[in-house]
Design an enzyme around this catalytic site. Structure first.
Site, PDB file in Angstrom:
ATOM      1  N   GLY A 130       0.774  -1.242   0.000  1.00 31.77           N
ATOM      2  CA  GLY A 130       0.000   0.000   0.000  1.00 31.77           C
ATOM      3  C   GLY A 130       0.804   1.290   0.000  1.00 31.77           C
ATOM      4  CG  PHE A 135     -12.908  -0.458   3.111  1.00 33.54           C
ATOM      5  CD1 PHE A 135     -12.179  -1.278   3.971  1.00 33.54           C
ATOM      6  CD2 PHE A 135     -12.608  -0.485   1.758  1.00 33.54           C
ATOM      7  CE1 PHE A 135     -11.176  -2.097   3.486  1.00 33.54           C
ATOM      8  CE2 PHE A 135     -11.604  -1.309   1.269  1.00 33.54           C
ATOM      9  CZ  PHE A 135     -10.888  -2.123   2.129  1.00 33.54           C
ATOM     10  CG  ASP A 175      -8.083  -0.241  10.223  1.00 37.64           C
ATOM     11  OD1 ASP A 175      -8.692   0.089  11.253  1.00 37.64           O
ATOM     12  OD2 ASP A 175      -8.650  -0.825   9.279  1.00 37.64           O
TER      13      ASP A 175
HETATM   14  C1  PRP Z   1      -2.745  -2.375   5.077  1.00 39.65           C
HETATM   15  C2  PRP Z   1      -1.877  -1.129   5.239  1.00 39.65           C
HETATM   16  C3  PRP Z   1      -1.132  -1.405   6.508  1.00 39.65           C
HETATM   17  C4  PRP Z   1      -2.104  -2.240   7.306  1.00 39.65           C
HETATM   18  C5  PRP Z   1      -2.780  -1.385   8.333  1.00 39.65           C
HETATM   19  O1  PRP Z   1      -1.993  -3.339   4.421  1.00 39.65           O
HETATM   20  O2  PRP Z   1      -0.995  -0.944   4.155  1.00 39.65           O
HETATM   21  O3  PRP Z   1       0.059  -2.122   6.286  1.00 39.65           O
HETATM   22  O4  PRP Z   1      -3.073  -2.754   6.390  1.00 39.65           O
HETATM   23  O5  PRP Z   1      -3.758  -2.105   9.035  1.00 39.65           O
HETATM   24  P1  PRP Z   1      -3.656  -2.399  10.599  1.00 39.65           P
HETATM   25  O6  PRP Z   1      -3.317  -1.101  11.293  1.00 39.65           O
HETATM   26  O7  PRP Z   1      -5.043  -2.882  10.934  1.00 39.65           O
HETATM   27  O8  PRP Z   1      -2.612  -3.446  10.836  1.00 39.65           O
HETATM   28  P2  PRP Z   1      -2.644  -4.688   3.842  1.00 39.65           P
HETATM   29  O9  PRP Z   1      -2.427  -5.791   4.812  1.00 39.65           O
HETATM   30  O10 PRP Z   1      -4.028  -4.407   3.376  1.00 39.65           O
HETATM   31  O11 PRP Z   1      -1.692  -5.014   2.607  1.00 39.65           O
HETATM   32  P3  PRP Z   1      -1.348  -4.116   1.341  1.00 39.65           P
HETATM   33  O12 PRP Z   1      -0.437  -3.021   1.827  1.00 39.65           O
HETATM   34  O13 PRP Z   1      -0.675  -5.068   0.414  1.00 39.65           O
HETATM   35  O14 PRP Z   1      -2.637  -3.583   0.780  1.00 39.65           O
END
Ligand code: PRP
Length: 174
Positions: free
Chosen positions: A41, A149, A100
């Site tokens: 991300g 979201f 998050d």
């Molecule tokens: C998302 C974002 C963070 C994490 C945050 O990554 O990039 O790394 O979630 O969420 P949290 O605070 O609840 O841990 P994701 O796992 O969706 O993977 P991506 O970056 O490949 O989309």
């Protein structure tokens, strides 16, 4: 490609990333910074933030995953790719698109602190207000948002929408 309503425009993001880059440049004056993008991300935030950092910078990447294909956090953090660089005695700045639940932040900081960095901080474009399940002290926060979201600017829904130049709220009925 449209993803519901625009929550944060391209112009607002650009302005805020410039401010954050200037703040980071002041804070790390005289140091060399290792900027670590947390894939996938963070790729867009990292590229745009880094253009406003004026101290010497090296780059590395980690890949972690917490969400799977769901829109709810699973609480499980997996390292898919570790750092290439040694971080002992380095100043490390993790770059994220969103905090998050905070579980990814918490896991990354606990794991990387064991390697003895000179300092470690995080910059995130987005922080979801009141959603953290663990204490989170993120030094550089772009925008605080509600529980919606969100997609775009690196954030996905089922791997789509990452290329949107703005942060949008996904229309669940679309
Ligand atoms: C998302 C974002 C963070 C994490 C945050 O990554 O990039 O790394 O979630 O969420 P949290 O605070 O609840 O841990 P994701 O796992 O969706 O993977 P991506 O970056 O490949 O989309």
């Amino acid at each position: 490609m449209e993803a519901g309503r625009v929550l944060i425009s391209e112009e607002h993001i650009a302005r805020r990333l410039r401010e954050m880059g200037e703040e980071i440049s002041r804070d790390y004056q005289g140091e060399t910074l290792l900027v670590v993008g947390v894939l996938r991300g963070a790729f867009m935030v990292m590229a745009d933030l880094a253009r406003h950092i004026t101290v010497p910078v090296e780059f590395d990447f980690m890949a972690v995953s917490s969400y799977g294909m769901s829109t709810k956090t699973s609480g499980v953090v997996r390292i898919l790719k570790d750092l290439d660089a040694e971080i002992t005695d380095r100043h490390v700045l993790l770059v994220e698109d969103i905090v998050d639940s905070g579980l990814t932040y918490d896991y990354l900081l606990r794991t990387l602190r064991l390697r003895g960095p000179a300092s470690i901080e995080m910059a995130t474009l987005l922080m979801k207000e009141g959603m953290q399940q663990v204490p989170v002290e993120t030094k550089y926060v772009g925008f605080t948002i509600g529980p919606e979201f969100v997609v775009g600017y690196g954030l996905d829904h089922q791997q789509l929408y990452r290329n949107l130049p703005y942060i949008g709220v996904l229309d669940e009925h679309a």
